[in-house]
Design a protein around this motif. Structure first.
Motif, PDB file in Angstrom:
ATOM      1  N   ALA A   1       0.748  -1.015   0.095  1.00 47.63           N
ATOM      2  CA  ALA A   1       0.060   0.181  -0.331  1.00 47.63           C
ATOM      3  C   ALA A   1       0.409   1.554  -0.080  1.00 47.63           C
ATOM      4  O   ALA A   1       1.742   1.022   0.425  1.00 47.63           O
ATOM      5  CB  ALA A   1      -0.949   0.110   0.767  1.00 47.63           C
ATOM      6  N   ASP A   2       0.182   2.891  -0.495  1.00 45.82           N
ATOM      7  CA  ASP A   2       0.716   3.843  -0.594  1.00 45.82           C
ATOM      8  C   ASP A   2       0.162   4.339   0.540  1.00 45.82           C
ATOM      9  O   ASP A   2      -0.566   4.175   1.378  1.00 45.82           O
ATOM     10  CB  ASP A   2       1.083   4.075  -1.851  1.00 45.82           C
ATOM     11  N   ARG A   3       1.001   5.592   0.870  1.00 46.68           N
ATOM     12  CA  ARG A   3       0.539   6.518   1.487  1.00 46.68           C
ATOM     13  C   ARG A   3      -0.782   7.134   1.546  1.00 46.68           C
ATOM     14  O   ARG A   3      -1.478   7.233   1.861  1.00 46.68           O
ATOM     15  CB  ARG A   3       1.607   7.842   1.413  1.00 46.68           C
ATOM     16  N   GLN A   4      -1.413   6.914  -0.054  1.00 49.26           N
ATOM     17  CA  GLN A   4      -2.328   7.663  -0.942  1.00 49.26           C
ATOM     18  C   GLN A   4      -3.727   6.539  -0.033  1.00 49.26           C
ATOM     19  O   GLN A   4      -4.961   6.121  -1.087  1.00 49.26           O
ATOM     20  CB  GLN A   4      -2.610   7.831  -2.162  1.00 49.26           C
ATOM     21  N   GLY A   5      -3.395   5.567   0.333  1.00 51.02           N
ATOM     22  CA  GLY A   5      -3.760   4.456   0.558  1.00 51.02           C
ATOM     23  C   GLY A   5      -4.450   2.928   0.356  1.00 51.02           C
ATOM     24  O   GLY A   5      -6.047   2.194  -0.855  1.00 51.02           O
ATOM     25  N   ARG A   6      -3.676   3.146  -1.320  1.00 47.45           N
ATOM     26  CA  ARG A   6      -3.834   2.585  -3.046  1.00 47.45           C
ATOM     27  C   ARG A   6      -3.464   1.381  -2.095  1.00 47.45           C
ATOM     28  O   ARG A   6      -1.896   1.375  -1.316  1.00 47.45           O
ATOM     29  CB  ARG A   6      -3.306   2.616  -4.068  1.00 47.45           C
ATOM     30  N   ILE A   7      -3.241   0.037  -3.214  1.00 45.92           N
ATOM     31  CA  ILE A   7      -2.848  -0.957  -3.384  1.00 45.92           C
ATOM     32  C   ILE A   7      -2.007  -1.280  -4.803  1.00 45.92           C
ATOM     33  O   ILE A   7      -2.850  -0.976  -5.814  1.00 45.92           O
ATOM     34  CB  ILE A   7      -3.475  -2.411  -3.260  1.00 45.92           C
TER      35      ILE A   7
END
Length: 284
Positions: A106-112
């Motif tokens: 996951a990234d800091r934008q909450g995406r996977i």
């Protein structure tokens, strides 16, 4: 090979992967892809529990809202443990027989960001996907034979992703809309290093890479220069993650499938001499 501990449990992983530190549970999760299991190690009492899945268990990530999300087969699911129930968010590689999910972060934008690959590791039929918090799935890059990694810049400017079959870690710029820039080689493994598998950043921007066939984890500087390696008593090293309240321990997964090694498929704990970063969570 100093300060390498083997986590005591009653089984070895056929293909251990995807270690994930959960600060809110004081636990480490990881998967056995071929064994179709999600595993959990409690750091409080060192107990290990295992949850069998209906298909290849590729990865596991925490949800910001609580609970977990996992890649099972070609499905992205909300996973409720310990009940071990699944609710499908979406699927990838539809219509491509023989493919499965493999590795995600996951990234800091909450995406996977998650890759796919053929289960037979025999052709470039895999791809790289972005799963947004609203459940929309976008095919971001292709093709891949053995999609691995990924590791995402904590500032969100770039990500690293690997095709293990090409022995190369690629770098992509991340645009504001979530699309990726051009695929560029970042690190190409030399003969004798093994092949790059799972990876993670430390707090100083160094990149730690599990070396499949190399029997070690290797640190690279932010510029991509090989810094140092920690040897492990198994050849097929698959992934690594910082863990513990101070993020100063590292857990390393391995695979026992296809090798006759006493510790092939063991979960290792080492002192990396660095601190890590708290893993991001999915916001869906």
């Amino acid at each position: 090979m100093s300060d390498v501990a083997v986590i005591a449990r009653d089984r070895r992983d056929r293909l251990g992967e995807g270690p994930l530190w959960s600060a809110r549970e004081n636990a480490l999760y990881w998967v056995d892809i071929l064994g179709r299991r999600v595993n959990r190690l409690s750091l409080a009492d060192r107990s290990v529990t295992s949850f069998e899945q209906p298909a290849y268990a590729a990865w596991i990530i925490e949800r910001e809202a609580g609970g977990l999300v996992a890649g099972i087969g070609l499905d992205i699911v909300r996973l409720d443990l310990p009940a071990n129930t699944r609710e499908t968010i979406g699927s990838v590689d539809k219509g491509i027989a023989g493919n499965r999910l493999n590795d995600a972060k996951a990234d800091r934008q909450g995406r996977i960001w998650a890759g796919t690959m053929p289960a037979a590791c025999d052709k470039p039929s895999g791809a790289f996907y972005r799963i947004d918090p609203d459940g929309i799935i976008v095919r971001a890059d292709a093709p891949y034979t053995i999609a691995n990694g990924p590791a995402i810049d904590p500032e969100g400017h770039f990500l690293l992703h690997t095709d293990t079959a090409l022995a190369t870690i690629f770098r992509f710029d991340i645009h504001d809309d979530g699309s990726l820039g051009q695929r560029r080689p970042f690190i190409t493994f030399e003969r004798g290093w093994g092949n790059p598998d799972g990876m993670t950043f430390d707090a100083d921007g160094g990149l730690w890479v599990a070396c499949w066939g190399g029997g070690c984890v290797t640190r690279f500087t932010p510029e991509g220069v090989r810094d140092r390696s920690i040897a492990l008593p198994a050849s097929q090293i698959t992934s690594c993650a910082f863990a513990g309240p101070a993020l100063d321990r590292m857990f390393v997964t391995s695979a026992g499938d296809g090798v006759k090694e006493p510790l092939g498929g063991a979960l290792f704990e080492i002192d990396p001499g660095q601190r890590g970063r708290t893993p991001e969570m999915y916001r869906g």
